[in-house]
Design an enzyme around this catalytic site. Sequence first.
Site, PDB file in Angstrom:
ATOM      1  N   CYS A 160       0.806  -1.223   0.000  1.00 31.18           N
ATOM      2  CA  CYS A 160       0.000   0.000   0.000  1.00 31.18           C
ATOM      3  C   CYS A 160       0.837   1.271   0.000  1.00 31.18           C
ATOM      4  O   CYS A 160       0.291   2.377  -0.062  1.00 31.18           O
ATOM      5  CB  CYS A 160      -0.958   0.005   1.192  1.00 31.18           C
ATOM      6  SG  CYS A 160      -2.082  -1.407   1.161  1.00 31.18           S
ATOM      7  N   HIS A 178      -2.295   8.043   6.205  1.00 27.65           N
ATOM      8  CA  HIS A 178      -2.592   6.741   5.605  1.00 27.65           C
ATOM      9  C   HIS A 178      -3.995   6.320   6.037  1.00 27.65           C
ATOM     10  O   HIS A 178      -4.788   5.865   5.222  1.00 27.65           O
ATOM     11  CB  HIS A 178      -1.547   5.715   6.025  1.00 27.65           C
ATOM     12  CG  HIS A 178      -1.662   4.414   5.314  1.00 27.65           C
ATOM     13  ND1 HIS A 178      -1.630   4.320   3.937  1.00 27.65           N
ATOM     14  CD2 HIS A 178      -1.835   3.139   5.771  1.00 27.65           C
ATOM     15  CE1 HIS A 178      -1.769   3.052   3.577  1.00 27.65           C
ATOM     16  NE2 HIS A 178      -1.902   2.310   4.675  1.00 27.65           N
ATOM     17  N   GLU A 213      -0.395   5.291  13.691  1.00 26.27           N
ATOM     18  CA  GLU A 213      -0.035   6.465  12.886  1.00 26.27           C
ATOM     19  C   GLU A 213      -0.200   7.733  13.724  1.00 26.27           C
ATOM     20  O   GLU A 213       0.615   8.659  13.639  1.00 26.27           O
ATOM     21  CB  GLU A 213      -0.878   6.546  11.612  1.00 26.27           C
ATOM     22  CG  GLU A 213      -0.415   7.644  10.661  1.00 26.27           C
ATOM     23  CD  GLU A 213      -1.131   7.648   9.325  1.00 26.27           C
ATOM     24  OE1 GLU A 213      -0.704   8.421   8.443  1.00 26.27           O
ATOM     25  OE2 GLU A 213      -2.117   6.903   9.150  1.00 26.27           O
ATOM     26  N   LYS A 257      -9.434   8.440   2.701  1.00 25.51           N
ATOM     27  CA  LYS A 257      -9.943   7.084   2.454  1.00 25.51           C
ATOM     28  C   LYS A 257     -11.370   6.929   2.973  1.00 25.51           C
ATOM     29  O   LYS A 257     -12.067   5.983   2.605  1.00 25.51           O
ATOM     30  CB  LYS A 257      -9.034   6.049   3.097  1.00 25.51           C
ATOM     31  CG  LYS A 257      -7.673   5.898   2.421  1.00 25.51           C
ATOM     32  CD  LYS A 257      -6.852   4.810   3.089  1.00 25.51           C
ATOM     33  CE  LYS A 257      -5.520   4.589   2.380  1.00 25.51           C
ATOM     34  NZ  LYS A 257      -4.553   5.676   2.603  1.00 25.51           N
ATOM     35  N   HIS A 286      -9.747   2.521   0.074  1.00 24.29           N
ATOM     36  CA  HIS A 286      -8.300   2.311   0.079  1.00 24.29           C
ATOM     37  C   HIS A 286      -7.888   1.728  -1.271  1.00 24.29           C
ATOM     38  O   HIS A 286      -8.188   0.580  -1.588  1.00 24.29           O
ATOM     39  CB  HIS A 286      -7.925   1.368   1.218  1.00 24.29           C
ATOM     40  CG  HIS A 286      -6.459   1.209   1.438  1.00 24.29           C
ATOM     41  ND1 HIS A 286      -5.503   1.817   0.649  1.00 24.29           N
ATOM     42  CD2 HIS A 286      -5.767   0.505   2.387  1.00 24.29           C
ATOM     43  CE1 HIS A 286      -4.298   1.491   1.080  1.00 24.29           C
ATOM     44  NE2 HIS A 286      -4.436   0.706   2.132  1.00 24.29           N
ATOM     45  N   PHE A 314       1.931  -3.422   3.926  1.00 21.80           N
ATOM     46  CA  PHE A 314       2.302  -4.742   4.430  1.00 21.80           C
ATOM     47  C   PHE A 314       3.771  -5.015   4.113  1.00 21.80           C
ATOM     48  O   PHE A 314       4.278  -4.623   3.057  1.00 21.80           O
ATOM     49  CB  PHE A 314       1.446  -5.830   3.768  1.00 21.80           C
ATOM     50  CG  PHE A 314       0.024  -5.891   4.274  1.00 21.80           C
ATOM     51  CD1 PHE A 314      -0.400  -5.158   5.366  1.00 21.80           C
ATOM     52  CD2 PHE A 314      -0.901  -6.709   3.632  1.00 21.80           C
ATOM     53  CE1 PHE A 314      -1.702  -5.236   5.834  1.00 21.80           C
ATOM     54  CE2 PHE A 314      -2.205  -6.792   4.096  1.00 21.80           C
ATOM     55  CZ  PHE A 314      -2.612  -6.055   5.189  1.00 21.80           C
TER      56      PHE A 314
END
Length: 411
Positions: free
Chosen positions: A164, A303, A314, A335, A340, A399
């Site tokens: 991502c 994010h 975050e 998002k 996403h 990831f």
Amino acid sequence: MTKRRVVVTGLGTVSPIGNDVKTMWDNLIAGEVGIGPVTKVNPDEFPTKLAAELKDFDPANYMDKKEARRMDLFTQYAVAASKMALDDAKLEITDEIADRTGVWIGSGIGGMTTYEEQFRKFLDKGQRRVSPFFVPMMIPDMASGQVSITFGAKGINSCTVTACASGTNSIGDAFKVIERGDADIMITGGAESPINNMAFAGFSSMKAMTTNEDPNTASRPFDKNRDGFIMGEGAGILILETLESAEKRGAPIYAEITGYGSTGDAHHITAPAPDGEGAARAMQQALNDAEMEGTSVDYINAHGTSTEYNDKFETMAVKTIFKDHAYKLGMSSTKSMTGHLLGAAGGLEAIISILSIKHNIMPPTTNYETPDEDCDLDYVINSPRETEVNVAMSNSLGFGGHNASLIFKKY
């Protein structure tokens, strides 16, 4: 070595809230949610019933129909967004500049839909029925390759695959190519078309996606009741070039890109490092690269996936780096409206960050209802905020422990 200054001169996108930059931005500021019932898979087979799909995308508007049939959707999205970005930059790639114009477009999983379709053909009808275009349609670098072929860019041609964070890393890597002098212009960003059975099955098995069936509350970053992300698709493409090149062409300049940070958690394949330690280092790297204090940052496009650990960690990372200023800057996760876009998220969110500078508007985090004591920053809740935005940061986390941050500033 003297760093060359790099500016953004063109933007292009196809997204769940609009298939051009103006429509996307207008819908974003209006709080329009691009999430709805999933149509590309059978929702009865999955615990997640929603997705952020593109609406009314026709590849024939951007490329030859025959060529489009030889591309996975993620590559079609990249070509379409790149065409719009080049048009926006008023840039024609002539023989004179082709060797100094490169492409760097990331994708997290590439042509998984093509893989799924062709594997079914292989099982049902045998090897002979598998398309000869199967491999070049599937591999993640083909978005970059096809954009290069379509528009004649003969410089460095690459693809970053960091889950991502792919779009953000690609923009940062392209920025560094120009800064060090290996190209003068780069077409860069991310593209993804992941809404298929295998991707839905995989993320569902991980329990990473929401099971909320209300499109207007399903993606709720930083909200106490968040329970997973909504899968989206699309592409976000930027034209980067040297300030000298842009001024010579009389090109429009949206913003200057000044900082890039990229780190690894070295912790876990899917879970972020405790306290957001790796994300914090990426943000600090970007600030150092920009030779900028944290107090200079006005807005962070987070994010913000609407998952339990991402949003909490975050938030902790922002506090670690920005300290008292963390409570003074505006932060949002778009998002909540776009879903996403996985490897394309960083491309779209870089565009949003740049437009926040251009228009002096911080877009909102929509769907927010219930405060979370672990997420206590200023998340620009539910309505846009008109205020001076001189510096914006965009974060992406992937990831594998990939963390990437970009800094844009008003030119």
